[in-house]
Design a protein around this motif. Sequence first.
Motif, short mmCIF file in Angstrom:
data_model
loop_
_atom_site.label_atom_id
_atom_site.label_comp_id
_atom_site.label_asym_id
_atom_site.label_seq_id
_atom_site.Cartn_x
_atom_site.Cartn_y
_atom_site.Cartn_z
N LEU A 115 0.86 -1.18 0.00
CA LEU A 115 0.00 0.00 0.00
C LEU A 115 0.89 1.23 0.00
O LEU A 115 1.82 1.32 0.81
CB LEU A 115 -0.90 0.01 1.25
CG LEU A 115 -1.80 -1.19 1.47
CD1 LEU A 115 -2.57 -1.03 2.78
CD2 LEU A 115 -2.77 -1.38 0.31
N GLU A 116 0.64 2.15 -0.91
CA GLU A 116 1.41 3.38 -0.96
C GLU A 116 0.57 4.54 -0.47
O GLU A 116 -0.64 4.60 -0.70
CB GLU A 116 1.91 3.66 -2.38
CG GLU A 116 2.97 2.69 -2.85
CD GLU A 116 3.68 3.15 -4.12
OE1 GLU A 116 3.20 4.14 -4.72
OE2 GLU A 116 4.69 2.53 -4.49
N ARG A 117 1.23 5.45 0.21
CA ARG A 117 0.58 6.66 0.68
C ARG A 117 1.59 7.79 0.52
O ARG A 117 2.53 7.90 1.29
CB ARG A 117 0.15 6.50 2.13
CG ARG A 117 -0.51 7.69 2.76
CD ARG A 117 -1.85 8.01 2.18
NE ARG A 117 -2.76 6.87 2.14
CZ ARG A 117 -4.08 6.98 2.01
NH1 ARG A 117 -4.63 8.16 1.91
NH2 ARG A 117 -4.84 5.90 1.95
N GLY A 118 1.46 8.58 -0.56
CA GLY A 118 2.43 9.62 -0.83
C GLY A 118 3.78 9.00 -1.16
O GLY A 118 3.90 8.15 -2.03
N ASP A 119 4.81 9.41 -0.42
CA ASP A 119 6.16 8.90 -0.67
C ASP A 119 6.55 7.81 0.33
O ASP A 119 7.72 7.57 0.58
CB ASP A 119 7.20 10.03 -0.65
CG ASP A 119 7.12 10.88 0.61
OD1 ASP A 119 6.44 10.46 1.58
OD2 ASP A 119 7.72 11.96 0.63
N GLU A 120 5.54 7.16 0.93
CA GLU A 120 5.78 6.02 1.82
C GLU A 120 5.01 4.81 1.31
O GLU A 120 4.03 4.93 0.58
CB GLU A 120 5.36 6.33 3.25
CG GLU A 120 6.20 7.40 3.92
CD GLU A 120 5.97 7.47 5.41
OE1 GLU A 120 5.92 6.39 6.06
OE2 GLU A 120 5.83 8.59 5.94
#
Length: 376
Positions: A273-278
């Motif tokens: 799962l990606e959230r922005g640059d994480e």
Amino acid sequence: MSRQDGMADGRAAIVALPVDDATLAAWHVLAQDAGAANPFYAPAGVAAGQLLPESGRVRLLFVWQGARLIGALPLRTKTARGVALFVENWDQRLRALGEPLVLPGHEAAFWQAALPALARAPGQWLRLSALDRDSASTRELLAVLGARGRPVYETRRYARAVLHAGLSSAEHAAQHVRGKVLKEHRRLRARLADRGTLRFERLAAGEDVGPWVDALFALEQTGWKGREGVAAAADPATEACFRAMIAAAHAAGELDFHRMTVGGQPIAMLANLERGDEAFQLKIAYDEEWASFSPGVLIEMEYLAYALDVRRLLRVDSCARAGHPMIDRIWPDRRTIVSLIVPHPTLRSRLLCSAQAMWRARRQRALNRDMIETAA
């Protein structure tokens, strides 16, 4: 309580699900902009997690500044025999992080508003689990409590592997993976290529995610989780939760799904799962018949190159347990995760939490003595 009620004086509001459309939209924006990324507390993560039987009755703590939502935290009240024991940040088996969603720079304001609201909620104390010890939110929580002379007890601490930006994948491998191990990886890849065309593929944005999820669950069934009946597909609720979380992430463009195939046959898969640059590693699985080729390690090494060289992510959280035998060897950085008990500002709550802390200390001393005696 409506959004307008919670906005009127800028204080925290604890509301039940579902929320109105305006609040839901604000929650979506906050989940994207929060200082500590946490897809498990975003609207889609909470919706998916509610499919699990242990999710309980989820409520939401919202903190507004005027018309702006600056913080959100899903909550649950733990009860025993109908009595409310404590209020806690919502937990369920797939939640890997318990960080609240807070706008950067608003952490102190969030906790200053949240703590009094949480003290009014049913329960004798506040439990906060799976926090990042070093996040801005946790630091400000401890600062706010300290300024008010309120105690806090740490009940658990562990470190799990994370991957940080800063090096290229080649530099990372050279610094953190032994040359002998890298040579073995190259040998294993060559042996796999002898069995058929070796490919590392990524799910495209417009591609149907369903067959990929089916293949992921099928791979997991070939291993120990399948044999012991704890694979995702072995439990309808767990499977439904995973499918909902993955489908929502794919629809939002926040799913990073990789597979490793030999001769067209998937032998390892990795869903993030990606959230922005994480990014957060949700699930990895491989076909145990190919275990001698270390497919789990090989797909992680391929992903490392993608994360550092292509996506240039700032951080990838393994979401793995402490001391994981595979990921800890190739990801040297650690994220310290803590769980805290916060007494409410009443004598009864302080005494209850103090007594628990003394019991835990005595229990730990007894365990330490047993370990020493066993070693002797």
